[in-house]
Design an enzyme around this catalytic site. Structure first.
Site, PDB file in Angstrom:
ATOM      1  CG  MET A  14      -1.991   0.983   1.294  1.00  0.00           C
ATOM      2  SD  MET A  14      -1.573   2.430   2.259  1.00  0.00           S
ATOM      3  CE  MET A  14      -1.067   1.769   3.809  1.00  0.00           C
ATOM      4  CD1 TRP A  72      -0.911   0.908  -6.218  1.00  0.00           C
ATOM      5  CD2 TRP A  72      -1.782   2.440  -4.857  1.00  0.00           C
ATOM      6  NE1 TRP A  72      -2.040   1.391  -6.815  1.00  0.00           N
ATOM      7  CE2 TRP A  72      -2.595   2.340  -5.994  1.00  0.00           C
ATOM      8  CE3 TRP A  72      -2.132   3.350  -3.859  1.00  0.00           C
ATOM      9  CZ2 TRP A  72      -3.738   3.095  -6.153  1.00  0.00           C
ATOM     10  CZ3 TRP A  72      -3.270   4.109  -4.026  1.00  0.00           C
ATOM     11  CH2 TRP A  72      -4.057   3.979  -5.160  1.00  0.00           C
ATOM     12  CG  HIS A  73      -0.052   5.992  -1.469  1.00  0.00           C
ATOM     13  ND1 HIS A  73      -0.357   5.005  -0.577  1.00  0.00           N
ATOM     14  CD2 HIS A  73      -1.207   6.638  -1.703  1.00  0.00           C
ATOM     15  CE1 HIS A  73      -1.645   5.059  -0.295  1.00  0.00           C
ATOM     16  NE2 HIS A  73      -2.188   6.042  -0.963  1.00  0.00           N
ATOM     17  N   GLY A  74       3.851   5.608  -4.111  1.00  0.00           N
ATOM     18  CA  GLY A  74       5.039   6.183  -4.746  1.00  0.00           C
ATOM     19  C   GLY A  74       6.300   5.589  -4.153  1.00  0.00           C
TER      20      GLY A  74
END
Lengths: 377, 76, 393
Positions: free
Chosen positions: A310, A313-315
């Site tokens: 997670m 996934w944001h960066g």
């Protein structure tokens, strides 16, 4: 160049486009054909520069080709490694874009994180044999559905296609329309009023001291909620009016009594996606193949892995990774309390304890958001 | 078969099979969570050889012991 | 159910009507105009319309459009000092700042065309604007006004001039996007309208016309609010103090002041400016402008547009042609021939439109005509003031 759900022009065109959809629905006719026209129009408006259109085209072609090939071959060669290979290949565009951000290659595609997760869901469930039929147009519509193209919610293909297949009666559509309009308005209120107010009058005014930072954590959490929940509500509302009942992405997250509860209420489509395709699969495999002595070890590693995914996934960035690890550890702690401390479950159901638990959860979440904001590292 | 399912369920929850009512709300009462569902599915697979993929069923489809049994039965 | 939909519809209508109501309130509450606005430097004077309109409505206001030279109010003869208290019998209104080139003035004048119809205005040009690309996209965006653009496109300017505005707007905003990777702030309506107009997409323009109207109303409201704020911060009108001007004596005084304020260098440059921008770097600056050229520039076309707009509204401009600094340009390698070429080109454009020119290009070597390497100085401003007095009559 048009940003979805931003600016007068977007909403003006959106209203013009939604009126025929609502009329069709109210007449009890299928909305999907008009929805497809509207979808195409908005994709062209959102990805209007030749660069963006090219990137979207390449991405969509890549994922579609991969999915068609995989679905064509899986009956003859149903081997686990084919799924791993397909998943890895499906992740290539996302990895390229994220690496590009890190190395400054200058490739980008709006919403690629969200679209990739939708593509992965189709691949994995195809392998499981859960998607017997999926036409090209259904797949394309699902992958590139404009209201949720840039920031979710991450819908599921079987649910999406069931909506495409059914024609609602007038009464059913009226219910959908009513909810859709309500969500559009609440979303706009959250996103354009509350989140802007918090940003202008709290976040921008805080001093550079330790207590300023603490208040920033709280303010930023509220800001993110109103900003993102508002955006999601507008996306969901628009989808509903177009006859696609995309699920809600937020459900009063600040009423959560522990972290598990929080993730069941915050960015729901992402957390359930991760639950279904990372946590459950990893933990299940560890149980089936008895990787660990205690069956809980697998679950804890699953939580860490899931939350790390997670974060990343944001960066690709240290503060996102830290944010993931933080939530992974909190989930483990939460699970330990659930299984080892019988009183914890009773407290969560006890009205007298709930306010305290909610406050505590909010504080833990705010600390996480402070990590997420990148203000600490 | 029903008995086996109930035993597996009881184990996943951490209780005794005779304590489980057929219409008990498993998720609303917070008896089952993500890990509970996994233990349940793996347990059923081990005991009955019925393999259910994680996203094959929704939580709604197994929200009570009765529904769960129906769900397994349909796949036997 | 019907009730909810009805409530939704009412809310929608209210939300759409809100800007119009706000405009009514904002318009209704704009305080009376004050002359001292003319000396102010608020950005709203450049990007707004209302203050220009109110100023133009006063018979004795002279609108002076310029760029960075307007900033030199530390020079004794700068119009805000020289014409303080309406000395000369009129009130100057200085509009512009550094980066306000011909196209920016064209926007402002075209958007207020009806208010300015038949009036006299002063246009001051800077040679430095005539670099080959003309105005840069960021300078354009920083002074661009969606309100003015929408007014122009919805107004009665001849179509061929609207087309030029739309072309320039689209080009410059697109260049901005390419350069900065994002849309210039508050330009979406203008950019969209410009694109559609240039493509000739009548149908799309028709469908979007309510959107453009709404954008106009929002911009007009914001302008009314800004104008009120500026007026509230501006000093009340003072009684005029008009005396006869002795130009001979004024010139002597200007030279005296100039000598005092520019005694640390040989170029007649104001001491503070010299210290900040030149000083010890002087040797390195020798010959730095040898590759510079003003012979080809988009700016000439933008200047044509500005004159076209004046002609369309029957506005009589006085075009002030400012010289380069002779000895400084020689030092930097921007030769006399190149300078002369620029002067000739700009003069020719003015002649094309039969515009009256206050031509000071022969004053390159006049001591203290400029106060630094490019801006009008003690003597220069005085001569410009004199030309303005003659022009206003």
């Amino acid at each position: 160049m048009m940003t979805p759900f931003d600016g007068l022009l977007f909403f003006y065109i959106l209203i013009l486009a939604l009126i025929p959809a609502a009329l069709l629905g109210l007449l009890g006719r299928p909305v999907k054909h008009w929805a497809a026209v509207v979808n195409l129009l908005f994709l062209l408006l959102i990805f209007s520069s030749p660069r963006a259109l090219l990137a979207l085209g390449i991405f969509a072609a890549w994922e579609t080709l991969l999915t068609v090939l995989f679905r064509g071959l899986w009956r003859t060669v149903k081997k686990r490694w084919t799924l791993w290979l397909a998943v890895a290949l499906a992740l290539v565009p996302l990895a390229a874009v994220k690496l590009s951000g890190l190395l400054g290659w200058g490739i980008g595609l709006l919403g690629i994180s969200y679209m990739t997760f939708r593509a992965l869901q189709v691949l994995i469930e195809s392998y499981d044999g859960l998607i017997p039929a999926l036409s090209l147009w259904e797949y394309g519509f699902f992958l590139l559905f404009f209201p949720s193209v840039s920031s979710g919610p991450i819908d599921r293909s079987r649910r999406f296609c069931a909506d495409l297949a059914c024609t609602r009666t007038r009464e059913e559509y009226v219910r959908l329309l009513r909810g859709g309009v309500r969500r559009l308005f609440t979303g706009a209120l959250y996103n354009f009023v509350f989140s802007k107010l918090i940003y202008t009058f709290v976040l921008e005014k805080l001093p550079d001291t330790w207590w300023g930072l603490l208040l920033y954590g709280v303010g930023y959490t509220l800001f993110l909620f109103f900003n993102f929940a508002g955006y999601s509500a507008m996306a969901v509302g628009t989808s509903h009016i177009l006859g696609i009942a995309v699920p809600d992405n937020f459900n009063r997250p600040f009423l959560a009594r522990d972290l598990k509860d929080f993730w069941a209420r915050w960015h729901i489509s992402l957390s359930t996606w991760l639950r279904d395709f990372v946590y459950t699969r990893f933990t299940m495999a560890s149980l089936r193949q008895k990787w660990f002595k205690s069956k809980h070890t697998g679950s804890y590693l699953g939580y860490i892995l899931t939350m790390l995914t997670m974060g990343i996934w944001h960066g690709f960035s240290w503060h996102y990774i830290l944010y993931g690890v933080y939530h992974g550890l909190l989930m483990c702690l939460n699970d330990v309390l659930d299984t080892r401390w019988k009183a914890f479950k009773k407290m969560k159901k006890d009205k007298r304890w709930q306010p305290l638990l909610m406050a505590l959860t909010f504080v833990l979440v705010s600390v996480g958001m402070l990590l997420f904001s990148g203000k600490l590292i | 078969m029903e008995e086996t399912v109930m035993n597996v369920l009881a184990e996943a929850i951490g209780t005794e099979a005779d304590q489980l009512d057929a219409d008990l709300e498993l998720f609303e009462e917070e008896l089952l969570d993500s890990f509970g569902v996994i233990s349940l599915l793996v347990g059923i697979e081990d005991a009955l050889g019925v393999r259910i993929e994680p996203t094959e069923i929704t939580r709604e489809e197994i929200s009570t012991p009765a529904k769960l049994i129906a769900c397994v039965q349909a796949r036997m | 159910m019907k009730k909810t939909l009805a409530v939704g519809a009412v809310l929608l209508v209210l939300a759409l009507a809100l800007p119009f109501v706000a405009l009514g309130i904002a318009r209704g509450e704009v305080p009376e105009y004050r002359n001292a606005v003319g000396f102010g430097t608020d950005q709203n004077k450049i990007q707004g319309c209302l203050l220009t309109q109110l100023s133009a409505a006063r018979e004795d206001n002279v609108l002076i459009y310029g760029s960075s030279e307007l900033r030199t109010d530390y020079i004794s003869t700068h119009p805000s000092n020289f014409f303080a208290y309406r000395q000369g019998g009129f009130q100057v209104n200085l509009i512009g700042r550094g980066s306000c080139q011909s196209i920016i003035h064209a926007f402002s004048i075209a958007a207020n065309g009806e208010s300015l119809r038949g009036k006299k205005v002063v246009l001051i040009t800077s040679p430095q604007s005539f670099v080959s690309g003309g105005i840069t996209p960021d300078m354009f965006a920083a002074n661009f006004s969606q309100q003015q653009f929408l007014r122009i496109m919805q107004g009665d300017l001849p179509e061929e001039l609207k087309a030029v505005f739309a072309q320039r707007t689209q080009t410059l905003l697109e260049q901005y996007e390419t350069q900065f990777g994002t849309r210039a702030p508050a330009t979406q309506a203008a950019h969209t309208l410009a694109n559609l107009y240039n493509k000739g997409s009548q149908a799309a323009m028709f469908f979007l016309s309510p959107y453009f109207r709404l954008s106009s109303v929002l911009a007009e409201t914001a302008d009314a609010v800004q104008a009120s704020r500026v007026l509230a911060q501006t000093a009340e009108d003072q009684p005029a103090q008009v005396t006869d001007i002795d130009w001979q004596q004024a010139r002597q005084e200007a030279v005296e002041t100039a000598k005092r304020e520019s005694n640390n260098n040989d170029f007649g440059i104001e001491n503070g400016y010299y210290n900040t921008y030149i000083g010890s770097r002087l040797p390195r600056m020798k010959g730095k402008d040898s590759h510079l050229s003003y012979s080809e520039s988009v700016e000439y076309d933008d200047l044509r547009l500005l004159f076209e707009v004046c002609r369309a509204y029957d506005i009589t401009p006085l075009f002030v042609s400012v010289p380069l600094h002779g000895s400084w340009s020689d030092y930097c390698g921007f030769t006399a021939e190149k300078r002369a070429e620029y002067y000739q080109k700009v003069r020719a454009v003015a002649e094309e439109y039969q515009v009256q020119v206050a031509d000071f290009t022969a004053e390159e070597y006049t001591p203290y005509f400029l106060c630094d390497v490019m801006h009008l100085g003690w003597v220069g401003w005085l001569e410009v003031n004199r030309a303005i007095c003659d022009f206003v009559g």
